[in-house]
Design a protein around this motif. Structure first.
Motif, PDB file in Angstrom:
ATOM      1  N   ILE A  79      42.639  48.987  38.345  1.00 37.65           N
ATOM      2  CA  ILE A  79      41.266  48.665  37.722  1.00 37.65           C
ATOM      3  C   ILE A  79      40.362  48.852  39.114  1.00 37.65           C
ATOM      4  O   ILE A  79      40.573  48.042  39.884  1.00 37.65           O
ATOM      5  N   VAL A  80      39.571  49.871  39.174  1.00 34.62           N
ATOM      6  CA  VAL A  80      38.612  50.237  40.028  1.00 34.62           C
ATOM      7  C   VAL A  80      37.292  49.470  39.703  1.00 34.62           C
ATOM      8  O   VAL A  80      36.663  49.765  38.590  1.00 34.62           O
ATOM      9  N   VAL A 122      39.796  48.559  44.452  1.00 37.64           N
ATOM     10  CA  VAL A 122      40.768  48.227  43.589  1.00 37.64           C
ATOM     11  C   VAL A 122      40.645  46.576  43.306  1.00 37.64           C
ATOM     12  O   VAL A 122      40.777  45.772  44.354  1.00 37.64           O
ATOM     13  N   VAL A 123      40.503  46.191  42.031  1.00 37.25           N
ATOM     14  CA  VAL A 123      40.172  44.597  41.851  1.00 37.25           C
ATOM     15  C   VAL A 123      41.507  44.013  41.230  1.00 37.25           C
ATOM     16  O   VAL A 123      41.699  42.916  41.459  1.00 37.25           O
ATOM     17  N   VAL A 124      42.326  44.952  40.520  1.00 35.04           N
ATOM     18  CA  VAL A 124      43.349  44.284  39.999  1.00 35.04           C
ATOM     19  C   VAL A 124      44.663  45.318  39.657  1.00 35.04           C
ATOM     20  O   VAL A 124      44.010  46.547  39.488  1.00 35.04           O
ATOM     21  N   GLN A 125      45.647  45.245  39.556  1.00 34.89           N
ATOM     22  CA  GLN A 125      46.663  46.055  39.560  1.00 34.89           C
ATOM     23  C   GLN A 125      47.682  45.749  38.185  1.00 34.89           C
ATOM     24  O   GLN A 125      48.094  44.457  38.135  1.00 34.89           O
ATOM     25  N   PHE A 126      48.043  46.469  37.154  1.00 36.31           N
ATOM     26  CA  PHE A 126      48.889  46.246  36.090  1.00 36.31           C
ATOM     27  C   PHE A 126      50.150  46.882  36.461  1.00 36.31           C
ATOM     28  O   PHE A 126      49.932  48.072  36.988  1.00 36.31           O
ATOM     29  N   PRO A 127      51.382  46.368  36.317  1.00 37.76           N
ATOM     30  CA  PRO A 127      52.504  47.004  36.502  1.00 37.76           C
ATOM     31  C   PRO A 127      52.877  47.944  35.532  1.00 37.76           C
ATOM     32  O   PRO A 127      52.391  48.074  34.430  1.00 37.76           O
ATOM     33  N   SER A 128      53.676  49.000  35.768  1.00 33.94           N
ATOM     34  CA  SER A 128      54.145  50.041  34.771  1.00 33.94           C
ATOM     35  C   SER A 128      55.355  49.941  34.431  1.00 33.94           C
ATOM     36  O   SER A 128      56.422  49.379  34.893  1.00 33.94           O
ATOM     37  N   HIS A 171      38.104  39.331  31.181  1.00 33.09           N
ATOM     38  CA  HIS A 171      39.558  39.718  31.064  1.00 33.09           C
ATOM     39  C   HIS A 171      39.472  41.232  30.935  1.00 33.09           C
ATOM     40  O   HIS A 171      38.212  41.832  30.280  1.00 33.09           O
ATOM     41  N   PHE A 172      40.537  42.139  31.506  1.00 32.07           N
ATOM     42  CA  PHE A 172      40.699  43.396  31.144  1.00 32.07           C
ATOM     43  C   PHE A 172      41.799  43.327  30.303  1.00 32.07           C
ATOM     44  O   PHE A 172      42.571  42.638  30.605  1.00 32.07           O
ATOM     45  N   VAL A 173      41.997  44.491  29.106  1.00 31.63           N
ATOM     46  CA  VAL A 173      42.917  44.635  28.431  1.00 31.63           C
ATOM     47  C   VAL A 173      43.315  46.153  28.784  1.00 31.63           C
ATOM     48  O   VAL A 173      42.605  47.121  28.544  1.00 31.63           O
ATOM     49  N   PHE A 174      44.739  46.107  28.772  1.00 29.24           N
ATOM     50  CA  PHE A 174      45.306  47.457  29.010  1.00 29.24           C
ATOM     51  C   PHE A 174      46.476  47.767  27.994  1.00 29.24           C
ATOM     52  O   PHE A 174      47.265  46.810  27.908  1.00 29.24           O
ATOM     53  N   ASP A 232      37.571  38.262  37.361  1.00 32.10           N
ATOM     54  CA  ASP A 232      36.956  37.744  38.454  1.00 32.10           C
ATOM     55  C   ASP A 232      37.376  36.355  38.903  1.00 32.10           C
ATOM     56  O   ASP A 232      37.181  35.438  38.217  1.00 32.10           O
ATOM     57  N   PRO A 233      38.214  36.121  39.801  1.00 35.57           N
ATOM     58  CA  PRO A 233      38.659  37.209  40.877  1.00 35.57           C
ATOM     59  C   PRO A 233      39.964  37.973  40.019  1.00 35.57           C
ATOM     60  O   PRO A 233      40.368  37.417  38.997  1.00 35.57           O
ATOM     61  N   GLY A 234      40.130  39.243  40.219  1.00 30.15           N
ATOM     62  CA  GLY A 234      41.161  39.985  39.645  1.00 30.15           C
ATOM     63  C   GLY A 234      42.530  39.384  39.892  1.00 30.15           C
ATOM     64  O   GLY A 234      42.955  39.338  40.921  1.00 30.15           O
ATOM     65  N   GLU A 235      43.201  39.252  38.697  1.00 31.31           N
ATOM     66  CA  GLU A 235      44.718  38.712  38.839  1.00 31.31           C
ATOM     67  C   GLU A 235      45.326  38.782  37.501  1.00 31.31           C
ATOM     68  O   GLU A 235      44.956  38.723  36.236  1.00 31.31           O
ATOM     69  N   TYR A 236      46.278  39.796  37.691  1.00 32.67           N
ATOM     70  CA  TYR A 236      47.394  39.968  36.315  1.00 32.67           C
ATOM     71  C   TYR A 236      47.941  38.781  35.857  1.00 32.67           C
ATOM     72  O   TYR A 236      48.510  37.896  36.491  1.00 32.67           O
TER      73      TYR A 236
END
Length: 538
Positions: A213-214, A232-238, A256-259, A302-306
């Motif tokens: 997420i940018v 980049v604020v947070v990373q989701f694993p693949s 939250h972010f939803v992916f 905020d803060p970005g955290e998976y």
């Protein structure tokens, strides 16, 4: 014509095939065309409706083959004191300019391969195959603001800055210069202060894949370019090391972010290998597998955290999120889903869309079926024992059940379903309700993949409204709120309708967002090709 409560019943057959006209090449316009007004343009409309889509469907004798291959054209309807004008221009990307100069397809697009220049000798042709991947900058999908500037975008790493007053092309920007990303979606989320969030896949730690997420900050006090401060604020694993899922959009609530990671994968080894040796296109590199299912991921904003919870559901295709919000310890996720694991883009070849009506229907019959779904993700799944439904929200039948391996299996509530009738290209009252509990969604209705109506859905009661006219092909409806509006649906919808057999075959249609009744239309004596996404700029 608008009809309440019968989205499934109101649908026209299209035996005359007028829809084929929206997939034909159009010329630029040098000067704005004045429109003929029927009804009265609301006085608060004093800006521009901007739309992006393909405008050039062949170069010389070489056709583009897929809906997402035609060269980008930007359209603008200007509102000024009750009058409307229309202007359009090609976006002068490298892909477009080089095609014009060489009179052939020069850069490979989504479904069209660019072959080396046939006039060059065999040795130079052979070596040109080994130059590596030349990624297209054909920004035909959407336009949105970053800081005080506007960018036409697609799904690669390239964006094109445009002047939205003159529609002139200003410059090409490569997001790879600023962040670790292979591309970004054409569906960012934009905060009220102008902060932009987007998502794209990347190479993560140890050369494994991930999704970043940018964040692009709002307008800078020192007038510097906000893109230069992207991070980049947070990373989701693949789920798979060398096969990222195709990502078209993502969700964002207040916190939250939803992916959603679907089973439609990009085979990177195929992409890099096949491309450089024998010429292939993006569509060749997609693969899908029913057994993989779909993973839903959450991250704190905020803060970005998976958030390391394993949410899973059956295989589906997904392009557009409608909205997501938090409620009583749950994240509610509303989506325009396509059942099963097959990639819907397999049905969007131009040959399919330009076929005669009976053939169009035959193709749609075997395609994945559309459905509006609500999923509910519990933020604290450990408060109930295994095997029990974790969802306690009183207004939804969506369920979440924890299995023995800590995987939380999700079943959706269906908010809308009609055979081969898609509720797609969704819009909401974004300024007021994005990331918050909401009631209304608006959409373009696809009838066997042909856009032929505008729909409204009450996501709480499932009540629907439809606007539709014979042989008329609208675009994604853009919601504009009435300045003193109180209700969520106090406003108008703007949509560009093509009616090929009419005296003036393109019109800007203004509907009352409450009941989809017509307020006004502004007609021009010219046909416009299909557009995908856009925005209202006040």
């Amino acid at each position: 014509m608008s009809e309440p409560n019968n989205t499934n019943n109101v649908q026209f057959e299209h035996p005359a095939g007028g829809y084929k006209k929206i997939f034909e090449t159009a010329d630029e316009i040098g000067e704005p065309l004045p429109a003929t007004i029927t009804g009265r343009i609301p006085s608060f409309l004093r800006g521009s409706l901007l739309r992006l889509g393909p405008g050039l469907f062949e170069v010389g004798s070489e056709p583009f083959l897929h809906l997402f291959d035609g060269q980008a054209m930007i359209h603008k309807f200007d509102f000024n004191n009750g009058q409307v004008t229309y202007l359009r221009k090609f976006v002068k990307t490298d892909a477009y300019v080089r095609a014009m100069v060489e009179k052939r397809v020069v850069i490979t697009e989504f479904g069209t391969i660019a072959y080396p220049d046939p006039c060059k000798n065999i040795f130079s042709r052979f070596f040109s195959y080994f130059k590596g991947v030349e990624i297209t900058d054909n920004c035909l999908v959407n336009v949105y603001p970053i800081g005080e500037d506007f960018y036409a975008v697609t799904e690669t790493n390239y964006m094109t800055k445009v002047n939205v007053d003159t529609l002139e092309t200003l410059k090409k920007v490569d997001m790879c210069d600023y962040v670790n990303i292979n591309g970004v979606t054409a569906h960012p989320h934009i905060e009220p202060d102008g902060t932009v969030y987007n998502i794209g896949n990347c190479m993560g730690k140890g050369a494994s894949l991930a999704y970043n997420i940018v964040r692009i900050p709002p307008t800078q006090k020192d007038k510097s370019d906000p893109i230069e401060k992207s991070r980049v604020v947070v990373q989701f694993p693949s789920a798979e090391r060398f096969k990222p899922s195709y990502v078209h959009s993502f969700g964002m609530t207040e916190n939250h972010f939803v992916f959603v990671e679907t089973p439609v994968k990009i085979n990177l080894l195929k992409f890099l290998g096949a491309w450089s040796v024998r010429g292939t296109n993006y569509m060749d590199c997609f693969e899908s597998d029913e057994e993989k299912g779909t993973w839903l991921h959450l991250a704190k904003k905020d803060p970005g955290e998976y958030i390391d919870l394993k949410f899973r559901t059956s295989s589906m295709g997904l392009f557009h999120h409608i909205n997501c919000y938090e409620d009583q310890g749950f994240v509610v996720v509303d989506l325009c889903a396509w059942k099963g694991y097959e990639f819907v883009y397999n049905y969007l070849w131009l040959a399919n869309l330009r076929a005669d009506w009976e053939e169009v229907k035959k193709n749609a019959l075997i395609a994945p079926q559309p459905e509006v779904r609500r999923y509910v993700l519990p933020l604290d799944p450990y408060k109930e024992e295994q095997g029990k439904n974790l969802v306690s929200l009183p207004y939804t039948t969506a369920t979440a059940v924890m299995g023995a391996d800590d995987t939380i299996w999700l079943e959706p509530e269906v908010l809308f379903s009609g055979p081969r009738q898609a509720f797609e290209f969704p819009q909401i009252n974004y300024k007021k309700n994005n990331g918050k509990n909401y009631t209304y969604a608006y959409a373009l209705g696809l009838n066997n993949f042909i856009p032929d109506r505008i729909c409204k859905l009450n996501v709480k009661t499932k009540e629907t409204w439809v606007w539709q006219e014979p042989e008329s092909y609208p675009s994604e409806p853009i919601f504009v709120q009435t300045p003193d509006g109180v209700d969520e649906d106090d406003g108008v919808l703007l949509t560009v309708v093509v009616a090929p057999s009419a005296v003036r075959p393109t019109y800007m249609l203004i509907l009352n967002a409450k009941d989809l009744s017509e307020i006004a239309r502004a007609e021009v004596d010219i046909i416009t090709p299909v557009t995908f996404h856009g925005m209202y700029k006040p």
